[in-house]
Motif scaffolding. Structure first.
Motif, PDB file in Angstrom:
ATOM      1  N   ASN A 295      70.686-104.980  -0.307  1.00 20.00           N
ATOM      2  CA  ASN A 295      70.976-105.827  -1.464  1.00 20.00           C
ATOM      3  C   ASN A 295      71.834-105.123  -2.507  1.00 20.00           C
ATOM      4  N   HIS A 296      72.130-103.835  -2.300  1.00 24.89           N
ATOM      5  CA  HIS A 296      73.018-103.098  -3.200  1.00 24.89           C
ATOM      6  C   HIS A 296      74.472-103.122  -2.712  1.00 24.89           C
ATOM      7  N   VAL A 297      74.706-103.629  -1.501  1.00 25.92           N
ATOM      8  CA  VAL A 297      76.035-103.554  -0.885  1.00 25.92           C
ATOM      9  C   VAL A 297      76.803-104.846  -1.083  1.00 25.92           C
ATOM     10  N   ARG A 298      78.086-104.707  -1.373  1.00 27.50           N
ATOM     11  CA  ARG A 298      78.985-105.863  -1.507  1.00 27.50           C
ATOM     12  C   ARG A 298      80.369-105.470  -1.026  1.00 27.50           C
ATOM     13  N   GLN A 299      81.206-106.464  -0.821  1.00 24.40           N
ATOM     14  CA  GLN A 299      82.601-106.199  -0.455  1.00 24.40           C
ATOM     15  C   GLN A 299      83.321-105.581  -1.643  1.00 24.40           C
ATOM     16  N   ALA A 300      84.148-104.597  -1.367  1.00 28.07           N
ATOM     17  CA  ALA A 300      84.885-103.905  -2.432  1.00 28.07           C
ATOM     18  C   ALA A 300      86.140-104.675  -2.812  1.00 28.07           C
ATOM     19  N   SER A 301      86.655-104.367  -3.997  1.00 28.69           N
ATOM     20  CA  SER A 301      87.917-104.932  -4.469  1.00 28.69           C
ATOM     21  C   SER A 301      88.771-103.803  -5.031  1.00 28.69           C
ATOM     22  N   VAL A 302      89.999-104.114  -5.398  1.00 29.66           N
ATOM     23  CA  VAL A 302      90.901-103.108  -5.965  1.00 29.66           C
ATOM     24  C   VAL A 302      90.305-102.506  -7.240  1.00 29.66           C
ATOM     25  N   ASP A 303      89.456-103.275  -7.930  1.00 31.62           N
ATOM     26  CA  ASP A 303      88.829-102.758  -9.146  1.00 31.62           C
ATOM     27  C   ASP A 303      87.904-101.570  -8.870  1.00 31.62           C
ATOM     28  N   ASP A 304      87.505-101.389  -7.621  1.00 33.10           N
ATOM     29  CA  ASP A 304      86.617-100.285  -7.250  1.00 33.10           C
ATOM     30  C   ASP A 304      87.374 -98.996  -6.917  1.00 33.10           C
ATOM     31  N   LEU A 305      88.692 -99.023  -6.970  1.00 27.33           N
ATOM     32  CA  LEU A 305      89.479 -97.877  -6.510  1.00 27.33           C
ATOM     33  C   LEU A 305      89.095 -96.582  -7.224  1.00 27.33           C
ATOM     34  N   ASP A 306      89.053 -96.604  -8.539  1.00 23.65           N
ATOM     35  CA  ASP A 306      88.769 -95.371  -9.277  1.00 23.65           C
ATOM     36  C   ASP A 306      87.389 -94.819  -8.938  1.00 23.65           C
ATOM     37  N   ALA A 307      86.403 -95.704  -8.798  1.00 21.65           N
ATOM     38  CA  ALA A 307      85.045 -95.253  -8.472  1.00 21.65           C
ATOM     39  C   ALA A 307      85.001 -94.641  -7.081  1.00 21.65           C
ATOM     40  N   ILE A 308      85.724 -95.217  -6.139  1.00 21.94           N
ATOM     41  CA  ILE A 308      85.761 -94.691  -4.776  1.00 21.94           C
ATOM     42  C   ILE A 308      86.400 -93.304  -4.756  1.00 21.94           C
ATOM     43  N   VAL A 309      87.532 -93.172  -5.422  1.00 21.30           N
ATOM     44  CA  VAL A 309      88.237 -91.882  -5.450  1.00 21.30           C
ATOM     45  C   VAL A 309      87.373 -90.819  -6.131  1.00 21.30           C
ATOM     46  N   THR A 310      86.713 -91.199  -7.223  1.00 21.31           N
ATOM     47  CA  THR A 310      85.873 -90.257  -7.960  1.00 21.31           C
ATOM     48  C   THR A 310      84.688 -89.799  -7.120  1.00 21.31           C
ATOM     49  N   LEU A 311      84.046 -90.729  -6.414  1.00 16.85           N
ATOM     50  CA  LEU A 311      82.884 -90.364  -5.586  1.00 16.85           C
ATOM     51  C   LEU A 311      83.294 -89.432  -4.460  1.00 16.85           C
ATOM     52  N   GLU A 312      84.421 -89.705  -3.811  1.00 17.08           N
ATOM     53  CA  GLU A 312      84.848 -88.816  -2.728  1.00 17.08           C
ATOM     54  C   GLU A 312      85.174 -87.429  -3.254  1.00 17.08           C
ATOM     55  N   GLU A 313      85.783 -87.368  -4.420  1.00 16.16           N
ATOM     56  CA  GLU A 313      86.099 -86.055  -4.979  1.00 16.16           C
ATOM     57  C   GLU A 313      84.814 -85.303  -5.345  1.00 16.16           C
ATOM     58  N   GLU A 314      83.811 -86.025  -5.845  1.00 17.38           N
ATOM     59  CA  GLU A 314      82.549 -85.380  -6.208  1.00 17.38           C
ATOM     60  C   GLU A 314      81.811 -84.845  -4.992  1.00 17.38           C
ATOM     61  N   LEU A 315      81.731 -85.636  -3.920  1.00 17.34           N
ATOM     62  CA  LEU A 315      80.916 -85.264  -2.769  1.00 17.34           C
ATOM     63  C   LEU A 315      81.699 -84.547  -1.669  1.00 17.34           C
ATOM     64  N   HIS A 316      82.957 -84.940  -1.474  1.00 15.74           N
ATOM     65  CA  HIS A 316      83.746 -84.401  -0.361  1.00 15.74           C
ATOM     66  C   HIS A 316      84.792 -83.399  -0.824  1.00 15.74           C
TER      67      HIS A 316
END
Length: 303
Positions: free
Chosen positions: A159-180
């Protein structure tokens, strides 16, 4: 590679990949017409125009090998490399690899790749060139029924998962940089804008309004795969994989998960997932141990 070379590179990818697997008593990776392998030229050229080096045979004028590479802000990623079966063992792969290493060294960046653990020739090629295996992944696949996954229990975080949009780009990039500890914003912009219609991306939200994971997937006759993806926990990974698999109902996508993610692996088994191969992520140069769950892919390839 020039535009005029693309059909020949497509054929090279198709025939050399199948030849290697069939010579090792495995089924061919590509089925159907040779054109199914065109997805590599199409996607890679859209992301990184002009970043494919080829080796041409002096005697025949035909291509003996090809290698795509992907310059990124934090590293250079080695994409798919192929050598024509007539030139196996001729040193072509090392020359292609040396070209990409020189590109990375000029920019003072590490080189990253994902390679099959089955292929000792390629393992030796990279190992001799200074690449170090850093993580091991098991390739899993699931024949998803047309009506969706029927076995096991849906993950708690669905119930926490949804389809992503372009508005999620910054959050995606930030999370990958933090973890990967890598950055590749243009890759994710390409997936989210999805002008080709090949991509799907989902995110797992948290109570603070941020995200705890994301997972992309591609569907094409030449590549049906989940990834890349980065998640904080195995629970986040399970929910995202489940969500993306439902998007691939009626198909049989493959994905890579870390072998040490035992809870996640057991949950995937409960849905009917099976193993088909093992892969190593390898790095030449600086590397920082990732956190959470990392799901690499071959399209584009960044370990």
């Amino acid at each position: 590679m020039t535009i005029e070379d693309q059909d020949e590179v497509t054929s090279l990818i198709y025939h050399s990949t199948n030849a290697w697997y069939q010579s090792h008593a495995r089924p061919p990776i590509f089925t159907g017409d040779v054109s199914v392998a065109s997805v590599f030229c199409d996607v890679y050229e859209a992301l990184d125009p002009g970043c494919c080096v080829v080796a041409q045979c002096d005697d025949t004028g035909t291509l003996a090998g090809s290698c795509f590479y992907h310059p990124r802000p934090t590293h250079v990623s080695l994409g798919i490399m192929n050598v024509h079966p007539d030139h196996f063992g001729g040193g072509i792969a090392r020359k292609l690899l040396d070209f990409v290493i020189a590109v990375a060294d000029k920019e003072d960046k590490p080189v990253r790749l994902v390679s099959s653990a089955m292929n000792l020739d390629s393992f030796s090629l990279y190992n001799r060139a200074g690449f170090v295996p850093r993580k091991t992944f098991q390739d899993m696949y699931l024949e998803v029924p047309a009506e969706g996954i029927q076995r096991g229990t849906p993950p708690e975080k669905m119930n926490h998962v949804r389809q992503a949009s372009v508005d999620d780009l910054d959050a995606i990039v930030t999370l990958e940089e933090e973890l990967h500890h890598i950055r590749r914003p243009d890759d994710y912009r390409h997936f989210l804008e999805n002008e080709s219609g090949l991509w799907h991306v989902s995110v797992s939200e948290n109570s603070s309004g941020g995200i705890d994971g994301f997972l992309a997937s591609v569907f094409h006759p030449g590549s049906n795969m989940l990834g890349p993806g980065v998640m904080r926990t195995e629970e986040d990974a399970a929910a995202l994989i489940y969500y993306e698999l439902q998007h691939h109902a009626g198909r049989a996508p493959v994905w890579l998960v870390p072998v040490e993610a035992s809870q996640l692996v057991q949950e995937l088994y409960s849905w009917g997932a099976r193993n088909c191969e093992l892969h190593f992520s390898q790095v030449r140069g600086q590397w920082k141990r990732p956190e959470g769950i990392i799901m690499p892919t071959f399209m584009p390839e960044t370990s």
